[in-house]
Design an enzyme around this catalytic site. Structure first.
Site, mmCIF file in Angstrom:
data_model
loop_
_atom_site.group_PDB
_atom_site.id
_atom_site.type_symbol
_atom_site.label_atom_id
_atom_site.label_comp_id
_atom_site.label_asym_id
_atom_site.label_seq_id
_atom_site.Cartn_x
_atom_site.Cartn_y
_atom_site.Cartn_z
ATOM 1 N N HIS B 101 0.843 -1.201 0.000
ATOM 2 C CA HIS B 101 0.000 0.000 0.000
ATOM 3 C C HIS B 101 0.871 1.242 0.000
ATOM 4 C CE1 HIS B 101 0.476 1.035 4.328
ATOM 5 N NE2 HIS B 101 0.451 -0.260 4.552
ATOM 6 N N ASP B 103 -0.433 4.389 0.804
ATOM 7 C CA ASP B 103 -0.891 5.370 1.792
ATOM 8 C C ASP B 103 -0.131 5.191 3.106
ATOM 9 O OD1 ASP B 103 -2.393 2.878 1.769
ATOM 10 O OD2 ASP B 103 -3.643 3.709 3.371
ATOM 11 N N ASP B 134 6.258 1.450 7.111
ATOM 12 C CA ASP B 134 4.871 1.035 6.813
ATOM 13 C C ASP B 134 4.309 1.828 5.677
ATOM 14 O OD1 ASP B 134 2.323 0.011 6.945
ATOM 15 O OD2 ASP B 134 1.802 0.950 8.852
ATOM 16 N N GLU B 168 -5.087 1.249 2.353
ATOM 17 C CA GLU B 168 -4.947 0.108 3.269
ATOM 18 C C GLU B 168 -5.169 0.537 4.713
ATOM 19 O OE1 GLU B 168 -3.269 -2.782 6.047
ATOM 20 O OE2 GLU B 168 -2.571 -0.720 5.783
ATOM 21 N N GLU B 169 -4.624 1.703 5.049
ATOM 22 C CA GLU B 169 -4.698 2.151 6.450
ATOM 23 C C GLU B 169 -6.131 2.458 6.876
ATOM 24 O OE1 GLU B 169 -2.394 1.859 8.498
ATOM 25 O OE2 GLU B 169 -0.487 1.972 7.433
ATOM 26 N N GLU B 192 4.426 -6.110 4.519
ATOM 27 C CA GLU B 192 4.174 -5.252 5.684
ATOM 28 C C GLU B 192 5.301 -5.484 6.697
ATOM 29 O OE1 GLU B 192 1.783 -3.082 6.573
ATOM 30 O OE2 GLU B 192 -0.017 -3.494 5.383
ATOM 31 N N HIS B 392 3.527 3.287 13.246
ATOM 32 C CA HIS B 392 2.704 4.509 13.267
ATOM 33 C C HIS B 392 3.286 5.552 14.217
ATOM 34 C CE1 HIS B 392 -1.148 2.260 11.730
ATOM 35 N NE2 HIS B 392 -0.105 2.056 10.985
#
Lengths: 424, 424
Positions: B101, B103, B134, B168-169, B192, B392
């Site tokens: 992903h 994003d 990520d 995805e997030e 991931e 994150h």
């Protein structure tokens, strides 16, 4: 019925319209915090007309602000004075403080009111408006009682010290200032809305804030963190236990019909910002009731010890202690023995006017009575018209018949307590 | 070592600087939600240079929005396309989706970052920036693996389907759109940040909101109300029980080192507005983990039944029922058998590059793997460089050595999975 009793009761019955007009004028003035002056002005003018000796002052100063019973977050009191108005007696009698607060709580959601919150609208024997019950109705009952005596040309032996104070709803700085200014007496009546019950005892209360620490983590690996909410649940359960223990100790018959005499109310909890994160802080806020015979300090200590104990039993809290703060407004408890002469006089007057025995209870909330009795060493009974449930609600109202009955009862109590001068 | 293995590994080792520059370029573009296009443009240009067959489209349309696996609160996707880039094989081999992903989550509190969140700053073998771990690092590992094969002039039998998806997030609408566009394969790798572990199974998750009713009252007479906080404590305790029950049932050895395989995380609670009032509503929000073999629906039903049961046992809740909502983002669980050929190939490649056996676990969070496997019927293994804890967080970084090791492992897996064309 004694001659004087008859005179004042007759005057009160013949002057209902006059009394209602006064109350309406006072209810129509907004006296929320910081806006007390215009209402106070109406009271001052009334006291001036009655020939009372006026003491009007803006409260403040270091003696007040440094006093241990001073809890107030108001920046300044400029422009919104306290009032004490004295009807000097001939001497040889007992003095009586008649204390009422002039401040009212905010109107809340205006759309919930059927009339303007300051309408003074009358319907079915009730007057509506913010403060009608809490406690402009009580204040007018006091003023009419005094006026009935003056109008009846009765001379008292003891002094009547009428007080119209600010800041009761925020912790009592107005009454504290009056005490520190030297106003004490042999007794005091505060006509808060007790629904015509006599409250010789009042529950005190104070606010607490408990900060519960946690450790953040992703919700999917929540075992890597420590949930502040889980720890907050332990705190809440411990406070429930403490409430049980504290209330189990209370054997006072005044509390026999009250399920939880001194509640610990958890009023608020906030924790966490994101559903899938482990919350790292929880904040619990609440109100701790303080029993009439208890001190604020011992109640605080009891809660602090109980949470300290919890901290010792829980590994996480041992390393990451709870933080307890006592913040915001507080009200001292008050306690008068049931057979105090002021109770006897009030009970007798009540019987004479109402034709029945009064209900005697302990109040579930604090009043300025705690300050008058604890700091001012003045015996206090809280007794007045109006029902508690209406006090801070929308469409607050007072039943006018109750107001006049309370005024008669207070007038008779004044005559007996202060004594009538024989040269009258 | 086979000839082709040697070639791609040598190319990857000789082209580290090229790989790092590509990652830096991608990390320096902000691709938070709604801003994906400039990063996507770099990826598109890279795929064009590699000669892949490009499919660039803006996702949307009724088929997507009405799909039961579509959970997305984004208004529109205009200007921020999805990309699928295919390296067509000669035929006769197995196809492989390489999904990443584009994003990234918001930067959070910028003052917590030592460098600009989009700096791409390199220090001690780590590259810093939002998304480095990520999962821009994983994406570059994929692109380099593909490039190493192309640069080594190796022709594959099976197709490689590289996917650079948005959303995805926020629940996987980008991967869902790719599946619905017809992209399915014999296997898929999603790099991931697993910290180089192999995750054949992934936990699903969904958010819940429980509204707990109470009845307001003054704190001094709290027995006249019903505390929503006290009832919320009952709910929390029941959810803790449910979490225990659900996890006791999980016997999968992949979870042997995981204290709570599928947590129920209470992430948030809010109740009450005033310390001395009884709160009339409490709102609990959290994340329910869904086991790899479970369906979202059965997990929901389990929580709903459990709270229904609580409601039947509690007099207040029976009359004033709890409200449960499933809101916000959600991720489908994924499950691949441990001896699936894709696991075998990845394990072998891992051993060849790392000289040790890989750690095999189940992921504690959802990925787009749930959509590829459940909706796209494509076997998925999640494996990539980078550590979850950083994902994150502020100062997110990736260890560059891990990125290149992952790229080598993925390149070898491609060769074995897709097969090398003999005419090569």
């Amino acid at each position: 019925m004694k001659k004087e009793d008859h005179k004042v009761r007759t005057w009160l019955r013949e002057n209902r319209v006059r009394g209602i007009k006064l109350l309406q004028k006072i209810v129509q003035e907004n006296s929320t915090r910081g806006n007390e002056s215009s209402t106070q002005a109406v009271i001052i003018e009334k006291c001036r007309q009655l020939g009372l000796k006026l003491d009007i002052w803006e409260i403040g100063g270091n003696e007040l602000k440094n006093h241990p019973a001073f809890f107030c977050d108001r920046k300044d009191f400029e422009g919104n004075p306290n009032l004490v108005a004295v009807l000097k007696g001939a001497g040889g009698g007992k003095s009586l403080i008649l204390n009422g607060h002039i401040d009212v709580v905010p109107v809340g959601d205006e759309t919930s009111w059927r009339h303007d919150p300051f309408s003074g609208h009358i319907e079915d024997g009730k007057m509506y408006g913010r403060g009608a019950t809490d406690m402009k109705g009580g204040n007018v009952a006091l003023l009419l009682a005094i006026e009935s005596i003056i109008a009846s040309e009765i001379k008292l032996k003891g002094d009547i010290i009428f007080q119209s104070v600010i800041e009761e709803e925020s912790g009592g700085a107005g009454s504290l200032a009056a005490v520190l200014r030297g106003y004490r007496a042999d007794g005091a009546i505060i006509p808060e809305p007790t629904n015509m019950k006599l409250f010789p005892k009042q529950q005190g209360s104070m606010w607490f804030r408990i900060t519960v620490p946690g450790k953040a983590a992703h919700g999917g690996t929540r075992y890597e963190g420590t949930s502040a909410i889980e720890k907050a649940v332990l705190v809440i359960q411990r406070l429930q236990q403490l409430e049980n223990q504290r209330n189990a100790k209370i054997k006072d018959p005044l509390y026999k019909d009250i399920p939880i005499p001194v509640p610990i109310n958890i009023g608020k909890i906030t924790s966490g910002e994101w559903p899938s994160s482990v919350p790292d802080t929880a904040i619990i806020e609440g109100r701790m009731g303080v029993a009439p015979e208890e001190t604020m300090e011992s109640a605080q200590l009891e809660m602090e010890s109980c949470l300290q104990e919890l901290g010792e039993q829980d590994g996480w809290l041992r390393e990451n202690p709870l933080k307890i703060e006592w913040f915001g407004a507080r009200w001292l408890p008050g306690s008068l023995e049931g057979d105090h002469p002021l109770m006897t006089e009030l009970t007798n007057s009540f019987k004479e006017v109402m034709g029945r025995t009064p209900v005697i209870e302990a109040s579930p909330w604090g009043t300025d009575g705690g300050i008058l009795s604890n700091v001012g060493d003045t015996p206090v009974v809280v007794f007045g018209p109006g029902v508690t449930e209406m006090a801070h609600d929308a469409n607050e109202y007072i039943v006018l018949d109750d107001l006049f009955a309370a005024s008669e009862i207070i007038a008779l109590t004044i005559l007996n307590w202060c004594g009538v001068d024989d040269c009258n």
